[in-house]
Enzyme design. Sequence first.
Site, mmCIF file in Angstrom:
data_model
loop_
_atom_site.group_PDB
_atom_site.id
_atom_site.type_symbol
_atom_site.label_atom_id
_atom_site.label_comp_id
_atom_site.label_asym_id
_atom_site.label_seq_id
_atom_site.Cartn_x
_atom_site.Cartn_y
_atom_site.Cartn_z
ATOM 1 N N GLU A 1 41.228 44.794 30.791
ATOM 2 C CA GLU A 1 40.741 45.753 31.773
ATOM 3 C C GLU A 1 40.833 47.158 31.191
ATOM 4 O O GLU A 1 41.895 47.778 31.227
ATOM 5 C CB GLU A 1 41.551 45.618 33.059
ATOM 6 C CG GLU A 1 41.670 44.166 33.505
ATOM 7 C CD GLU A 1 42.420 43.985 34.805
ATOM 8 O OE1 GLU A 1 42.219 44.790 35.729
ATOM 9 O OE2 GLU A 1 43.213 43.037 34.905
ATOM 10 N N SER B 1 38.602 51.062 41.884
ATOM 11 C CA SER B 1 38.856 50.257 43.078
ATOM 12 C C SER B 1 37.639 50.267 44.007
ATOM 13 O O SER B 1 36.955 51.283 44.126
ATOM 14 C CB SER B 1 40.057 50.850 43.829
ATOM 15 O OG SER B 1 40.137 50.305 45.129
ATOM 16 N N ASP C 1 29.047 24.971 52.106
ATOM 17 C CA ASP C 1 30.266 25.791 51.987
ATOM 18 C C ASP C 1 30.082 26.943 50.996
ATOM 19 O O ASP C 1 30.929 27.815 50.895
ATOM 20 C CB ASP C 1 31.501 24.937 51.644
ATOM 21 C CG ASP C 1 31.433 24.254 50.284
ATOM 22 O OD1 ASP C 1 30.577 24.620 49.449
ATOM 23 O OD2 ASP C 1 32.254 23.340 50.053
HETATM 24 ZN ZN LIG Z 1 42.710 43.993 37.499
#
Ligand SMILES: [Zn+2]
Length: 740
Positions: A497, A311, A671
């Site tokens: 993942e 994370s 943008d």
């Molecule tokens: Zn993920």
Amino acid sequence: MARKTAYCKLNGLEMSLIVLFLLMTVVSVGLITVLSLKLDSEKQVTPEEPSPSVSPPENPYLIGVGRADCTGPVADLPMMGYANTEQTARGLHTRLFSRAFIVDDGSKRVVFITADIGMISQRLRLEVLQELKAKYGDLYRQDNVVMSGTHTHAGVGGYFQYTLFMITSKGYIKPSIQAIVSGIVKSIDIAHRNLRPGRIFINKGQLVDSNLNRSPHSYMNNPEEERNRYEFTTDKQIVIMKFTDLDGDGIGLLSWFAVHPVSMNNTNRMVSSDNLGYASYAFEQEKNIGFLPGEGPFVAGFSSSNLGDSSPNIRGPVCVNTGEKCDYLNSSCPIGGKKACIAFGPGEDMFESTRIIGENMSKKAKELYSSAKQELHGPVYGAHQWVNMTDETVPLNSTHTGQTCKPALGHSFAAGTTDGGGEFNFIQGDTDGDPFWDGIRDAILGPPSNETTACHQPKPILFSTGEMDLPLPWHPAIVDVQIITIGSLAIVAVPGEFTTMSGRRIREAVKKELEVKESFANAEVVVAGLCNIYTHYITTYEEYQIQRYEGGSTIYGPHTLSAYIQRYRGLARAIAHETIGDLPKGPEPPFFNEDKLFNQVKDPVADVAQNGTTFGDVLQQVDPVYKVGEIASVTFVAGNPRQSGDIRDKTFVTVERFHNDTNSWEIVHTDASWETRFHWIKGRPGQSQSKVEWHIPLTAQTGTYRIQHFGHYKQLTDNTATPYVGTSDAFKVTKSFYYY
Ligand SMILES: [Zn+2]
């Protein structure tokens, strides 16, 4: 118990939305009707320090790099990542790009694509390969093209053919998948056109302050002697490839670092390339001096890796209401349950966190890029197979074997993670299941078979997706496994993942197989994540036993990783022994007819300009003067951004600076710029507004500026998209309010 006290508030984690879908069905339609509901380049490069190695090789590689816009619709479609159909796109923060790297050794060629999207889906890959075949014949194929998604959670969905992903994306949405297919193919076209002789260097280093293991309880279940070999619970290594021409001028960078692009959280509604995209943006802006973002010849790709349990929210999880530590196993809080247990990034808000994590990667990559000395030499290889992942046998010891399973998701899958919790009372680390949800599931979708239940032990199955085929299979069975090598560098393209330890194991296994060949004696092996097809998570067998989110989402059961290691070793062995031609291709994946795919996203309704206004009119004007560091903001009468159709290589926004000498406006931001934010505000049916913000950087030049907004509207009487432009008043930007 804590698990029963969790609330139901909208917003969820990857795929947990499916649970919401279930409840809605129960309430509104009744238990039986669910399935019917669903049926319905240009060369101009900054000079580089010549690389400090000896003279150029005799047989240099041919190298091509390319980047193309792959931004799809920025309104109404669910964003792909947190699996919350309520989290639909409402604007654009940064554009999404596909970045292509082609390396040719004189006889063989490999291609690596990294695209700013959630993941590569099987459907997307097959459509890209079809277009490549039509254009290039057999030059770019399934065995020599790797496609990897960065895993940004702030792109839109709609590019999947399996039912589960179609439900969370509200279907197969043509404008969404077409933008990505066209963007990827265009990035290859550009790289193909600018192929030139060049040199490749690799380097690696450590980045210690940019990721954190979000499932330490699972990680700690890996064998102690294995854990003892590593200092950290996430991979800190960052590996880079440096591409130069024969003069040593840099033309590109490709890098791998294992971190989830979830710095932008599930409250965000703007399309964004998140932290990996920011790293590319920052690196390219430094190299392509004088170019707007997304333009210029230098291409910097930051690819995903074994980010499964990694994370970016490095301040870690905490109970937001009480400040207490979350429960270690379940990541839940005494008050508020798992929804209250949220991990935050290093910044004050998600934008700052995105920038900090992105900048960390970009800075480290720059350091490694400038000091890269190890040059790659030798042939390139590509090895690919399709594997039926529901039917793989792996030896466990001399007498016993293990078996992969038909896909299924566990209860913990619906719990989500501390990067964004799921719905209802699901919690991580659940090996018991919940009779309430099992009852609902059984009534609607049917119970999992005994065989599948046993195969997935100790996972309590929530959705036995491998046994659900209506209107189409819910999950894939046929999966791509692939490795490409460039000299002694091997890129292991994994279909989902991989957790930290899963990634370490597969790198080590592949390295061992390759090293039998002398040219691979010091092989560097990298894991490229989210490649070719999406199959959720891949934990180690030991992590799987804990059944946190990642284990609950390891869809082919406890032996998934072992089966992959076996297959990737086979590919590596074929490369090392030059027997790639003998590899069986494996069973071809299905390509479902488009009329079998469903789409629940309707075309936008006709646009209506509110009383007495026309499209592009300013509703809320800018201030006359801003100081650097402030936010210039203007609101326009707008059409639905989807009316603009294919928005690639266009912009909804410009920030322009006035030049007195030429009496003209120069575009300083689009943008695609980090400094601009384009918010689409949906009002009463057909009525909408565009709010454009310019977060004026401290480095902005003083002077006179204006903001423009470009869009299209459609009216009831006329179904053609009519362009409009809105222009703000001119305003001044000053360094200080006292001296402007
Ligand atoms: Zn993920």
